[in-house]
Design an enzyme around this catalytic site. Structure first.
Site, PDB file in Angstrom:
ATOM      1  N   ARG A   1     -10.575 -11.420   1.503  1.00 49.77           N
ATOM      2  CA  ARG A   1     -11.438 -12.461   0.935  1.00 49.77           C
ATOM      3  C   ARG A   1     -10.774 -13.840   1.022  1.00 49.77           C
ATOM      4  NH1 ARG A   1     -11.488  -9.201  -4.550  1.00 49.77           N
ATOM      5  NH2 ARG A   1     -11.299  -7.614  -2.923  1.00 49.77           N
TER       6      ARG A   1
ATOM      7  N   GLU B   1      -6.555  -9.439   0.317  1.00 45.66           N
ATOM      8  CA  GLU B   1      -6.276 -10.562   1.210  1.00 45.66           C
ATOM      9  C   GLU B   1      -7.458 -10.949   2.093  1.00 45.66           C
ATOM     10  OE1 GLU B   1      -6.687  -7.589   3.987  1.00 45.66           O
ATOM     11  OE2 GLU B   1      -5.692  -7.436   2.044  1.00 45.66           O
TER      12      GLU B   1
ATOM     13  N   LYS C   1       0.833  -1.196   0.000  1.00 50.29           N
ATOM     14  CA  LYS C   1       0.000   0.000   0.000  1.00 50.29           C
ATOM     15  C   LYS C   1       0.872   1.252   0.000  1.00 50.29           C
ATOM     16  CE  LYS C   1      -3.828  -1.972   2.713  1.00 50.29           C
ATOM     17  NZ  LYS C   1      -4.926  -1.737   1.753  1.00 50.29           N
TER      18      LYS C   1
END
Length: 500
Positions: free
Chosen positions: A351, A349, A277
């Site tokens: 899910r 991640e 990120k």
């Protein structure tokens, strides 16, 4: 702060809050105070814009003719139109007005006659909701402050709710207060820094629920590997902290009755993994475990009030870090269901965690339904902002019940579609599916379509709470930070539809 519920007499000292209706109509308590203060309340009505409209407030300091410190006038509009949420906001705003004002003792006298008459609330419940609104507003997370100034500390020690239905109000408040404790637990968990709260320590916090009669199981990585949870374990393999799966059981219903099931995403910190990120705002990713926190808080609330239901809470706890052993874009993992997943983005991640947690829950417990909560997608924030959570479901009845429960407790939902045509976006050339869609559109929907592959036709709802688990602004019943969203929603769902 201590909350007491007693008779409705006007106190001799401290602070008092009374209701004023639309057009300046005084409640009985306000009428009595106006006489005592030689018309001070009516003078406020003449000299200011305060007219008793819903949400308005006005304050009289050191009112003449009394030994009171202050009188707070609470605008209620048309008393009959007051809702449960309005009552709670009334209590919350009163607490906020007095919390750091120097007032130590305060009393809210809210006459039930005609108040909230369009709701199904009893007179005792009316005052109980005012009380719980104050309780919710009183939350603070300041455990890491070592040099708080006196002016930053609350002064209010006791808040009394005055009513002629004190016994009934106390009974109603006792149950609501247990739910508030569940909300506070959830707020605490999402507020903790990630060096303090990680999979092992969050699992330990779950184990504290045994004091409420909840049975807690903690599965380590070896046990999950034996179960075939390659999807969940892949997310945490880049962290030095081992992943956990925690199962919480509350058996308050009929023996052998199928449980209701809640499943939560618990990514205790999300760097994005190898798909890193941006640095700006990454500190917010400590609350990427907000779904698991809501499930833990809901289990505490349900057990705390002794709900007559069998309930299971399952949370998958991982830390998503980018070390040399981290999952790579392009890896293929095998989930507990046997389905294979091509991981094209390690920042999708949540899910992957939920895939194994959902499959495990439906396979082991055969629940009446499953509701999963997750701070899953940024796309849901683009769509709904911070006003609603996204609702996705394979069952209309469950959806309607969730929507109704959400309206009742002001934890709003908005339903999105699920449709097989979206599945094309998840098609992989080398595995059963990919973990992200092929384009920028419908990101929240394709995530839900992914999850649906792991529910095996059990009635199921997915709540994407990315926009509502944390707030940058205070509300009447919550400060900035962790909102505790989901606890009251799940409790209301159980309370209204599933208790035996």
């Amino acid at each position: 702060m201590e909350i007491e519920i007693k008779g409705g007499a006007i106190p001799g000292r401290g602070a008092i809050a009374v209701a004023v209706g639309k057009g300046g109509k005084l409640s009985p308590a306000a009428t009595e105070l106006d006489k005592t203060t030689e018309g001070a309340i009516k003078q406020v009505l003449r000299a200011s814009r305060f007219s008793g409209n819903k949400g308005q407030q006005a304050e009289i300091l050191a009112p003449r003719g009394t030994r009171l410190d202050r009188i707070l006038l609470l605008g209620v509009g048309d008393p009959a139109d007051m809702t449960q949420n309005d009552l709670e906001a009334l209590g919350g705003k009163t607490y906020s007005a007095w919390a750091s004002s120097g007032v130590k003792q305060g009393k809210i006298v809210i006459d039930s006659d005609g108040l909230a008459s369009k709701t199904r609330l009893t007179k005792g419940a009316i005052q109980a909701h005012v009380a719980v609104g104050a309780r919710l507003a009183s939350y603070r997370f300041d455990k890491y402050h070592t040099k708080l100034k006196d002016e930053d500390k609350p002064t209010l020690e006791t808040l009394t709710i005055g009513t002629r239905s004190a016994a009934a109000a106390r009974d109603a408040f006792a149950s609501l207060d247990r739910v508030a404790e569940g909300v506070f637990l959830t707020r605490d968990l999402v507020s903790e820094p990630p060096n303090i709260l990680y999979p092992q320590t969050l699992a330990e916090r779950c184990q504290e629920l045994t004091k409420l009669g909840v049975k807690v199981e903690v599965l380590g990585e070896a046990q999950m590997k034996n179960l075939g949870m390659g999807s969940l374990l892949g997310v945490g393999q880049g962290s030095t902290r081992e992943s956990r799966l925690v199962v919480m059981h509350w058996n308050g219903g009929r023996k052998n009755s199928a449980p209701v099931a809640f499943v939560g995403k618990g990514v205790t910190f999300d760097t994005g993994g190898i798909s890193l990120k941006p640095a700006a705002g990454m500190e917010d990713m400590k609350w990427d475990m907000g779904g698991s926190a809501a499930v833990i808080g809901a289990m505490a609330a349900i057990a705390g009030r002794g709900a007559k239901v069998n309930a299971v809470g399952v949370v998958g706890l991982v830390e998503n870090m980018p070390d040399g052993n981290a999952q790579r874009p392009g890896d293929v993992v095998t989930s507990m269901s046997g389905q294979t997943i091509e991981v094209l983005n390690t920042d999708a991640e949540g899910r992957l965690v939920l895939a194994d947690a959902l499959w495990y829950t439906q396979d082991r417990f055969k629940p009446q339904f499953m509701v999963n909560l997750a701070t899953l997608t940024g796309a849901i924030i683009v769509a709904l902002g911070s006003e609603h959570a996204g609702l996705f479901s394979n069952n209309d009845e469950l959806s309607e019940r969730l929507l109704e429960a959400g309206k009742t407790v002001e934890e709003k939902l908005w339903r999105f579609p699920l449709h097989k045509n979206y599945d094309a976006d998840l098609k992989s050339q080398i595995a059963d599916m990919r973990n992200i869609g092929t384009g920028r559109g419908a990101g929240s929907i394709t995530a839900a379509q992914f999850l649906q592959r792991y529910v095996n036709d059990v009635p199921w709802a997915h709540l994407d709470i990315a926009g509502v688990a944390w707030s940058q602004k205070a509300t009447a019943t919550a400060p900035k930070g962790g909102t505790g969203y989901g606890v009251r929603l799940l409790d209301e769902l159980v309370r209204r539809y599933y208790e035996s």
